[in-house]
Design a protein around this motif. Structure first.
Motif, mmCIF file in Angstrom:
data_model
loop_
_atom_site.group_PDB
_atom_site.id
_atom_site.type_symbol
_atom_site.label_atom_id
_atom_site.label_comp_id
_atom_site.label_asym_id
_atom_site.label_seq_id
_atom_site.Cartn_x
_atom_site.Cartn_y
_atom_site.Cartn_z
ATOM 1 N N VAL A 76 0.884 -1.194 -0.135
ATOM 2 C CA VAL A 76 -0.055 0.012 -0.088
ATOM 3 C C VAL A 76 0.915 1.376 0.216
ATOM 4 O O VAL A 76 2.152 1.163 0.290
ATOM 5 N N ASP A 77 0.299 2.263 -0.560
ATOM 6 C CA ASP A 77 1.198 3.707 -0.588
ATOM 7 C C ASP A 77 0.913 4.597 0.891
ATOM 8 O O ASP A 77 1.850 5.278 1.283
ATOM 9 N N VAL A 78 -0.369 4.286 1.546
ATOM 10 C CA VAL A 78 -0.560 4.689 2.680
ATOM 11 C C VAL A 78 -1.093 3.867 3.472
ATOM 12 O O VAL A 78 -2.208 3.169 3.406
ATOM 13 N N LEU A 79 -0.584 3.873 4.933
ATOM 14 C CA LEU A 79 -0.963 3.101 6.018
ATOM 15 C C LEU A 79 -1.461 4.132 6.957
ATOM 16 O O LEU A 79 -0.665 4.669 7.657
ATOM 17 N N LEU A 80 -2.837 4.210 7.300
ATOM 18 C CA LEU A 80 -3.559 4.975 8.210
ATOM 19 C C LEU A 80 -3.990 4.281 9.458
ATOM 20 O O LEU A 80 -4.742 3.582 9.363
ATOM 21 N N ASN A 81 -3.273 4.356 10.586
ATOM 22 C CA ASN A 81 -3.643 3.637 11.999
ATOM 23 C C ASN A 81 -4.761 4.585 12.721
ATOM 24 O O ASN A 81 -4.222 5.381 13.531
ATOM 25 N N CYS A 82 -5.760 4.148 12.573
ATOM 26 C CA CYS A 82 -6.768 4.845 13.585
ATOM 27 C C CYS A 82 -7.580 4.350 14.551
ATOM 28 O O CYS A 82 -8.280 4.688 15.468
ATOM 29 N N ALA A 83 -7.459 3.027 14.518
ATOM 30 C CA ALA A 83 -8.040 2.207 15.812
ATOM 31 C C ALA A 83 -7.719 2.674 16.869
ATOM 32 O O ALA A 83 -6.237 2.792 17.126
ATOM 33 N N GLY A 84 -8.307 2.881 18.164
ATOM 34 C CA GLY A 84 -8.119 3.207 19.619
ATOM 35 C C GLY A 84 -9.067 3.148 20.519
ATOM 36 O O GLY A 84 -10.370 3.212 20.082
ATOM 37 N N PHE A 85 -8.635 3.430 21.626
ATOM 38 C CA PHE A 85 -9.699 3.348 22.550
ATOM 39 C C PHE A 85 -9.428 4.768 23.929
ATOM 40 O O PHE A 85 -8.371 4.748 24.081
ATOM 41 N N VAL A 86 -10.451 5.503 24.167
ATOM 42 C CA VAL A 86 -10.298 6.239 25.187
ATOM 43 C C VAL A 86 -10.836 5.700 26.613
ATOM 44 O O VAL A 86 -11.913 5.595 26.925
ATOM 45 N N HIS A 87 -9.966 5.716 27.572
ATOM 46 C CA HIS A 87 -10.340 5.019 28.586
ATOM 47 C C HIS A 87 -10.515 6.371 29.604
ATOM 48 O O HIS A 87 -9.420 7.266 29.406
ATOM 49 N N HIS A 88 -11.569 6.293 30.259
ATOM 50 C CA HIS A 88 -11.779 7.598 31.265
ATOM 51 C C HIS A 88 -11.312 7.180 32.692
ATOM 52 O O HIS A 88 -11.789 6.353 33.208
ATOM 53 N N GLY A 89 -10.508 8.334 33.354
ATOM 54 C CA GLY A 89 -10.169 7.810 34.603
ATOM 55 C C GLY A 89 -8.567 8.160 35.024
ATOM 56 O O GLY A 89 -7.806 8.307 34.135
ATOM 57 N N THR A 90 -8.304 8.253 36.159
ATOM 58 C CA THR A 90 -6.853 8.369 36.660
ATOM 59 C C THR A 90 -6.286 7.103 36.559
ATOM 60 O O THR A 90 -6.797 5.995 36.472
ATOM 61 N N ILE A 91 -5.041 7.071 37.226
ATOM 62 C CA ILE A 91 -4.102 5.914 37.412
ATOM 63 C C ILE A 91 -5.009 5.012 38.527
ATOM 64 O O ILE A 91 -4.956 3.752 38.319
ATOM 65 N N LEU A 92 -5.713 5.318 39.441
ATOM 66 C CA LEU A 92 -6.393 4.924 40.261
ATOM 67 C C LEU A 92 -7.689 3.995 39.907
ATOM 68 O O LEU A 92 -8.053 3.133 40.447
ATOM 69 N N ASP A 93 -8.153 4.579 38.631
ATOM 70 C CA ASP A 93 -9.184 3.837 37.995
ATOM 71 C C ASP A 93 -8.835 2.832 37.052
ATOM 72 O O ASP A 93 -9.714 2.200 36.421
ATOM 73 N N CYS A 94 -7.612 2.826 36.829
ATOM 74 C CA CYS A 94 -7.166 1.886 35.801
ATOM 75 C C CYS A 94 -6.501 0.664 36.205
ATOM 76 O O CYS A 94 -5.283 0.666 36.873
ATOM 77 N N ASP A 95 -7.396 -0.110 36.233
ATOM 78 C CA ASP A 95 -6.726 -1.602 36.730
ATOM 79 C C ASP A 95 -5.809 -2.249 35.622
ATOM 80 O O ASP A 95 -5.654 -1.620 34.621
ATOM 81 N N GLU A 96 -5.438 -3.524 35.999
ATOM 82 C CA GLU A 96 -4.436 -4.080 34.961
ATOM 83 C C GLU A 96 -4.913 -4.519 33.512
ATOM 84 O O GLU A 96 -4.536 -4.379 32.531
ATOM 85 N N ASP A 97 -6.382 -4.802 33.578
ATOM 86 C CA ASP A 97 -6.914 -5.058 32.456
ATOM 87 C C ASP A 97 -7.251 -4.061 31.587
ATOM 88 O O ASP A 97 -7.316 -3.993 30.373
ATOM 89 N N ALA A 98 -7.733 -2.941 32.160
ATOM 90 C CA ALA A 98 -7.812 -1.546 31.351
ATOM 91 C C ALA A 98 -6.820 -1.073 30.912
ATOM 92 O O ALA A 98 -6.392 -0.921 29.730
ATOM 93 N N PHE A 99 -5.368 -1.075 31.639
ATOM 94 C CA PHE A 99 -4.141 -0.997 31.092
ATOM 95 C C PHE A 99 -3.900 -1.958 29.808
ATOM 96 O O PHE A 99 -3.620 -1.239 28.927
ATOM 97 N N ASP A 100 -3.939 -2.897 30.140
ATOM 98 C CA ASP A 100 -3.661 -4.002 28.908
ATOM 99 C C ASP A 100 -4.232 -3.822 27.740
ATOM 100 O O ASP A 100 -3.871 -3.844 26.699
ATOM 101 N N PHE A 101 -5.657 -3.488 27.917
ATOM 102 C CA PHE A 101 -6.473 -3.206 26.810
ATOM 103 C C PHE A 101 -6.031 -1.839 25.865
ATOM 104 O O PHE A 101 -5.825 -1.959 24.905
ATOM 105 N N SER A 102 -6.012 -0.961 26.809
ATOM 106 C CA SER A 102 -5.502 0.275 26.047
ATOM 107 C C SER A 102 -4.226 0.203 25.323
ATOM 108 O O SER A 102 -3.954 0.740 24.178
ATOM 109 N N VAL A 103 -3.275 -0.318 26.032
ATOM 110 C CA VAL A 103 -1.909 -0.805 25.322
ATOM 111 C C VAL A 103 -2.043 -1.618 24.194
ATOM 112 O O VAL A 103 -1.595 -1.177 23.042
ATOM 113 N N ASN A 104 -2.831 -2.552 24.151
ATOM 114 C CA ASN A 104 -2.706 -3.505 23.240
ATOM 115 C C ASN A 104 -3.599 -2.863 21.958
ATOM 116 O O ASN A 104 -3.123 -2.847 20.775
ATOM 117 N N LEU A 105 -4.552 -2.196 22.346
ATOM 118 C CA LEU A 105 -5.349 -1.252 20.983
ATOM 119 C C LEU A 105 -4.586 -0.124 20.473
ATOM 120 O O LEU A 105 -4.521 0.066 19.276
#
Length: 246
Positions: A76-105
């Protein structure tokens, strides 16, 4: 000037709605042959009805599916990566699962897509990689955006590293850093508040321009970075934020 991307093939992830869809449509209007990927069958069917766009189901969290897509699509001539997720909260609201999902996506999926598609782009003489980042984490600390800002800061590092490594081989890699943009995902986040009306007012209030951005305004930057007009631009975080970082 129409036809700015004539003869180019572009692949867009998360193209079913919001910024991804606006980008896919804008690239197609400028003459690119667009492969629009998403995991949602309904939105893929909708965007597939647009001239110049070929829909393709792709889960960017599935490493084998990404590799298969790269083999089947080829260069391809252009690769545009738009996939993503917006988690709402501070570090205290971000458990391991939320951390992993956001990093993965938000990060690993971009790594996966670029690593899969880059070899064919190199063999084909180069191309433009565009990563959707954010002003959050990169240029400004936004309240309640801990893991989102963290991952989007990583996207900037990823972008600059790829730009530096392949600058002599015809690959340009840039990131787009939007402010708050009206989209279905923003509507979902706003509607999750106890008072959605006030929440929308608060989102608008943090934009010095006095309004939310539109997906089409972000897509205009994507068209620029995809085309030959930006041939001298690489490794940059392009800010489209309504003045939030002033």
């Amino acid at each position: 000037m129409a036809g700015r991307l004539s003869g180019k093939t572009a692949l867009v992830t998360a193209a079913g709605q919001g910024i991804g869809r606006a980008c896919a449509e804008a690239l197609a209007r400028e003459g690119a042959s667009v492969i629009a990927t998403d995991i949602n069958d309904r939105t893929l069917a909708e965007i597939g009805a647009i001239a110049g766009i070929t829909p393709r189901k792709l889960d960017v969290l599935d490493a084998e599916a990404v590799k298969a897509a790269a083999r089947e699509v080829g260069a391809v001539d252009v690769l545009l990566n738009c996939a993503g997720f917006v988690h709402h909260g501070t570090i205290l609201d971000c458990d391991e699962d939320a951390f992993d999902f956001s990093v993965n996506l938000n990060v690993r999926a971009m790594y996966r897509m670029i690593r899969a598609f880059l070899p064919a782009m190199l063999e084909n003489g180069g191309g433009s990689v565009i990563n959707m980042a954010s002003v959050s984490g990169n240029l400004k600390g936004i309240p309640n955006r801990f893991i989102y800002g963290t991952t989007k800061a990583a996207v900037i590092g990823l972008t600059k590293s790829i730009a530096a490594d392949f600058i002599r081989q015809g690959i340009r890699c840039n990131a787009i850093c939007p402010g708050t943009v009206q989209s279905p995902s923003l509507d979902d986040r706003i509607n999750a508040f106890d008072d959605p009306v006030q929440a929308r007012k608060d989102f608008i209030a943090r934009q010095p321009l006095g309004r939310l951005g539109t997906a089409e305004e972000i897509a205009a930057m994507a068209v620029y970075l995809a085309g030959d007009e930006s041939a001298y631009t690489t490794g940059q975080a392009m800010i489209v934020d309504g003045g939030i970082t002033i």
